[in-house]
Enzyme design. Structure first.
Site, PDB file in Angstrom:
ATOM      1  N   HIS A 247      45.425  27.927  61.054  1.00 25.98           N
ATOM      2  CA  HIS A 247      45.078  27.092  59.897  1.00 25.98           C
ATOM      3  C   HIS A 247      43.884  26.218  60.256  1.00 25.98           C
ATOM      4  O   HIS A 247      43.887  25.552  61.289  1.00 25.98           O
ATOM      5  CB  HIS A 247      46.283  26.215  59.536  1.00 25.98           C
ATOM      6  N   HIS A 339      48.356  51.344  63.037  1.00 32.36           N
ATOM      7  CA  HIS A 339      47.872  51.254  61.654  1.00 32.36           C
ATOM      8  C   HIS A 339      47.462  49.814  61.362  1.00 32.36           C
ATOM      9  O   HIS A 339      48.105  48.872  61.829  1.00 32.36           O
ATOM     10  CB  HIS A 339      48.949  51.697  60.666  1.00 32.36           C
ATOM     11  N   HIS A 374      41.056  49.426  44.918  1.00 30.37           N
ATOM     12  CA  HIS A 374      40.540  50.214  43.806  1.00 30.37           C
ATOM     13  C   HIS A 374      41.606  50.422  42.727  1.00 30.37           C
ATOM     14  O   HIS A 374      41.325  50.300  41.530  1.00 30.37           O
ATOM     15  CB  HIS A 374      40.049  51.568  44.326  1.00 30.37           C
ATOM     16  N   ASN A 378      42.852  42.879  43.625  1.00 34.92           N
ATOM     17  CA  ASN A 378      43.364  41.856  44.536  1.00 34.92           C
ATOM     18  C   ASN A 378      44.576  41.200  43.879  1.00 34.92           C
ATOM     19  O   ASN A 378      44.434  40.381  42.976  1.00 34.92           O
ATOM     20  CB  ASN A 378      42.278  40.823  44.833  1.00 34.92           C
TER      21      ASN A 378
END
EC number: 2.3.1.-
Length: 465
Positions: A247, A339, A374, A378
């Site tokens: 943070h 991944h 796509h 978002n």
């Protein structure tokens, strides 16, 4: 002699018992994901090029400069034509949302995804011990968590946490809360609900730093069911290995993502020009903290050794006036990660993380995040789960694989965690009806083809769309 053996045996057995007790206690503190369910709104809430053009036309405050700015950023955004928006936008009331609009947007998600999650896992709502809800841009009375408890008639002793204002990385903060509760309580079920409220947060002004959010953010959400029950570990999908939060609110990073009013008093969400710089610094700091937790000792020792050699060579070269290298040694994260699940904050963020020297990701690594952006846009804190769902739908996740999640959020946060895949996975989840179409041959959207003529217009002669 027997007494002597007994005297030796007692402390040995006691020592072994304490080791077993410690190991056994840790097994009850593990954090497993049993299942998760991403939300796909109905098709009547889908944003295509034609409707987006109509939406821009009816925003009367926009001029030619704003049109050109919107066109440039929509084309570059990486967002496709099958994303979703709240109903009040389709009804032409984006500038005048009601409380009913706000609540119905959330309830559409709650009643769909949570119900599907309970049905698929055969877990009753009354079995849930912990509920954590994170929606950054909305705070209602009663809380969203209370609305979920009321709708599903959960127990009156449930531990409840309702998180707001934590941005796109809030889902990992919610999981950190669950992880800490699991450390001190056995045999629990936890439900994490991550989403964002867009109905009351449409920006109708002309500030370029606030218009960007209209281009990127879309409706979505995810419900995740977790447990620390040892007997369910073989039924789990993922096991949490570690989680790190960084943070930077104490410095300039604080103001790079902020809800504020523009000069005309219109409320919007500001994205500062220093956002890429802030995100990079937070990202590097987070990697520095999590690397020793997720990488094998051999890779850490190799990095230390190479760093020392480079430093010695640099000092020797500088004294002799010869050649010196500025290339920094790089940690190979692939030795501990299979991944990479990246936040779908936008094409620039995904590409920036992929090109960073710390990770050096390939197109294959970035594909899940690019395709999720796509297809769904978002979706804020729930975006990571659409990316994970893509990996699962493509049958990439095999038992023993390690998935590295990275999320960014206002504040400024960079949170990350490592999941271990417990069993082979292949459920299409929210991607069921479209996974075979991805990746498409091109991610280009048709906005430039349809509205590219705007770039040729002159401010002195232009009237309107």
């Amino acid at each position: 002699m027997e007494l002597l053996i007994l005297l030796y045996a007692i402390p040995i057995f006691y020592f072994l018992f304490m080791i077993w007790k410690h190991v056994d206690a840790r097994r009850d503190k593990e954090c497993y994901i049993l299942d998760y369910q991403c939300h796909k709104p109905t098709d009547d809430r889908m944003l295509d090029t034609q409707f987006c053009g109509e939406l821009i036309k009816r925003t009367k405050n926009l001029g030619l400069l704003e049109y050109k700015f919107l066109l440039r950023n929509i084309v570059r955004s990486g967002v496709g034509e099958q994303t979703y928006a709240p109903r009040n936008i389709f009804e032409g009331r984006e500038e005048n949302p009601t409380l009913h609009d706000v609540i119905s947007e959330m309830e559409d998600f709650f009643h769909d995804s949570i119900a599907k999650l309970f049905a698929r896992t055969s877990i009753c709502p009354s079995d849930i011990d912990v509920l954590v809800v994170n929606v950054s841009m909305l705070s209602t009375v009663p809380s969203l968590a209370a609305r979920i408890i009321n709708h599903y008639k959960m127990r009156d002793d449930i531990k409840v946490y309702n998180i707001t204002g934590m941005g796109c990385s809030a889902t990992l903060i919610s999981h950190d809360i669950v992880r800490n509760i699991f450390k001190s309580n056995k045999n629990l079920y936890a439900l994490v609900v991550s989403s964002e409220s867009l109905s009351p947060n449409w920006y109708s002004g002309t500030d370029h730093s606030m218009i960007l959010t209209n281009c990127l953010f879309r409706s979505g959400g995810c419900a995740i069911l977790l447990t620390n029950k040892r007997v369910l570990k073989n039924k789990a999908m993922f096991k949490l290995k570690c989680l790190v939060r960084t943070h930077h609110a104490a410095d300039e990073a604080y103001g790079c993502c902020m809800q504020k009013e523009d000069e005309q008093g219109r409320l919007g969400f500001h994205l500062g020009k220093n956002l890429p710089k802030v995100a990079t610094r937070a990202f590097v700091d987070n990697l520095r903290m999590i690397a020793p937790k997720i990488l094998p000792m051999s890779e850490l020792l190799r990095f230390i050794f190479v760093s020392l050699i480079r430093k010695l060579m640099s000092q020797t070269s500088s004294k002799s006036g010869g050649w010196s290298t500025r290339t920094k040694p790089v940690i190979n994260f692939r030795t501990g990660v299979d991944h990479f699940c990246l936040h779908t904050g936008g094409k620039a963020i995904i590409d920036g993380v992929g090109l960073s020297l710390e990770l050096e990701l390939s197109d294959y690594d970035l594909e899940p995040s690019r395709m999720s952006l796509h297809r769904f846009g978002n979706t804020s804190s729930s975006g990571l789960w659409y990316v994970l769902g893509y990996m699962e739908a493509k049958k990439r996740l095999k038992k023993g694989d390690r998935v590295f999640m990275i999320g960014f959020g206002s504040g400024f946060h960079c949170n990350s965690c490592l999941w271990e895949v417990v069993r082979d996975l292949g459920d299409a989840n929210v991607w069921k009806d479209c996974i075979d179409d991805y990746p498409p041959e091109s991610l280009a959207n048709p906005f430039m083809e349809k509205y590219g003529w705007i770039n040729q217009e002159d401010a002195s002669t232009f009237t309107s769309l």
